[in-house]
Write an enzyme that holds these catalytic residues in place. Structure first.
Site, short mmCIF file in Angstrom:
data_model
loop_
_atom_site.label_atom_id
_atom_site.label_comp_id
_atom_site.label_asym_id
_atom_site.label_seq_id
_atom_site.Cartn_x
_atom_site.Cartn_y
_atom_site.Cartn_z
N GLY A 212 0.84 -1.21 0.00
CA GLY A 212 0.00 0.00 0.00
C GLY A 212 0.86 1.25 0.00
N ASN A 213 0.26 2.38 0.29
CA ASN A 213 1.03 3.62 0.40
C ASN A 213 0.38 4.54 1.44
OD1 ASN A 213 -0.88 5.52 -0.99
ND2 ASN A 213 -0.55 4.06 -2.65
N HIS A 214 1.02 5.66 1.71
CA HIS A 214 0.58 6.52 2.82
C HIS A 214 -0.51 7.53 2.45
CE1 HIS A 214 3.43 5.02 5.67
NE2 HIS A 214 4.45 5.26 4.86
#
Ligand code: CTP
Length: 403
Positions: A212-214
């Site tokens: 995923g990512n932030h």
């Protein structure tokens, strides 16, 4: 959510028997989430007390240019009052006040404030039937509308005189409904449909892990709110996020992976006028998703990744009437890279975030953007809250659509 939610309404009350209904009008505005201040002509205080209105509006009520009861004799600044308001509503508006409004007379606080206000003004006439029919009244009503003021027509019914006919002030519920629908009909995105993607995507590795990512989703949600506030019907396709949205014009579609976001976006794209793809979509996903949790065995672990489908590029290929907006997050050669992305993906506009700018990008409440349009014109914006940035983005789109 009502279009009046969060709006500042300045209610002017004049001396007609219908003034007793103004208490209910204040209540209804407050119930819809508006902030209300009341101003009265001196004579209207014979019909309803300022105490009732200040209690309901939770604000002081003003009826003269200065407060004699206040030991400091505070000047009631009509210019300030007029500029405070998002909407001025004069209800009831008597024949006398309408005539003065039409002719620029300024002998009380309500009239001075009316003359000072720059916002839309609504007025709800209330008088006896013969007064309402009189040529001078008709002329005044027309004149006021030609100035851009909006009339909430009087209705027919039993009047205070005992006569029956036209001249009764519209009921408070109808006044509110009239104002809401008038505001809605004038919103710049009324009748338009907008697709927005937001947040990150999660690409599963096994049943418990993902890539995923932030991305917080905040930027996309702010854009969705702004578009909805301007009257658009919004389809908000969002990856996993803690953001919440409560707006009757926003339909939220929750997805997890890039594949799901791709499918949902394509489902709505055909029917929209504008598409704004602000999601931070994973560019790669695991080639195979393990059906069981991957056990810790070897010293290293390799996961083979394959590209996800590029949603923005795909929409760029099939777009017809849609105004397509993409985002670019760049670290170097920002303008060149973003411009190339705009052309490559067949976009109408691209919003560039540079990671070199402090306060820009993921998981912050602020953002600093540069907008590049289809003719490669560049507009730089200051560091702002994401709410303000969303307004800038929607304003730019509106300007381009108008051009
Ligand atoms: N985007 C998309 N689908 C993807 C990847 C990106 O719709 N699978 C969209 C994003 O929502 C954003 C824009 O494309 O509007 C970003 O473009 P992209 O080329 O992915 O930018 P980067 O991820 O920064 O790409 P690169 O690494 O090539 O710079």
């Amino acid at each position: 959510m009502s279009v009046l939610s969060g709006k500042k309404i300045l209610l002017g009350i004049t001396a007609g028997i219908a003034a007793y209904k103004s208490a209910n009008l204040v209540r209804l505005f407050i119930k819809l989430g508006a902030e209300v201040k009341v101003m009265m002509t001196p004579a209207s205080k014979d019909f309803i007390t300022p105490l009732t209105l200040s209690t309901l509006s939770k604000n002081p009520v003003h009826s003269s240019f200065y407060d004699t009861e206040n030991e400091n004799e505070l000047w009631n600044n009509h210019v300030e009052l007029g500029l405070w308001a998002d909407y001025v509503v004069i209800a009831p508006a008597t024949a006398n006040t309408l005539s003065k409004m039409a002719n620029g007379t300024c002998d009380n606080l309500v009239l001075a404030t009316y003359l000072s206000a720059k916002c839309p003004v609504y007025f709800a006439p209330a008088m006896d039937l013969d007064m309402y029919k009189h040529s001078s009244t008709k002329e005044n009503l027309q004149k006021l509308q030609s100035f851009g003021n909006v009339m909430i027509p009087a209705t027919s019914g039993e009047l205070a005189s005992g006569l029956v006919g036209e001249g009764r002030m519209a009921e408070p519920e109808d006044i509110v409904a009239f104002i809401e629908s008038d505001i809605l009909s004038k919103l710049p995105l009324r009748g338009k449909k907008v697709l927005i993607t937001a947040g990150p995507t999660y690409e599963a590795i096994d049943p418990v892990r993902f890539i995923g990512n932030h991305s917080s989703g905040k930027m996309g949600f702010e854009i969705a709110k702004q578009a909805a506030n301007l009257g658009a019907e919004v389809f908000l396709v969002t990856g996993p996020t803690h953001q919440e949205v409560k707006h009757s014009f926003i339909k939220r579609i929750d997805v997890i992976s890039a594949e799901e976001m791709y499918n949902a976006s394509h489902e709505y794209f055909n029917e929209v006028d504008i598409a704004i793809l602000s999601a931070a979509v994973a560019d790669y996903k695991p080639k195979n998703i393990a059906h069981q949790k991957i056990k810790k065995k070897d010293a290293t672990l390799s996961i083979e990744l394959v590209p996800t489908k590029d949603i923005l590029a795909s929409l760029g290929k099939i777009k017809k009437q849609q105004f397509l907006v993409g985002f670019a997050l760049e670290t170097d050669n920002e303008i060149e890279n973003a411009s190339a992305k705009l052309t490559r993906k067949n976009l109408d506009m691209i919003v560039l975030n540079s990671l070199q700018d402090k306060g820009a990008g993921f998981a912050t409440n602020t953002n600093k953007i540069t907008i590049i349009d289809i003719n490669l014109n560049i507009t730089e914006f200051d560091l702002k809250s994401k709410t303000a940035v969303a307004k800038d983005i929607i304003n730019e789109i509106l300007q381009k659509l108008d051009a």
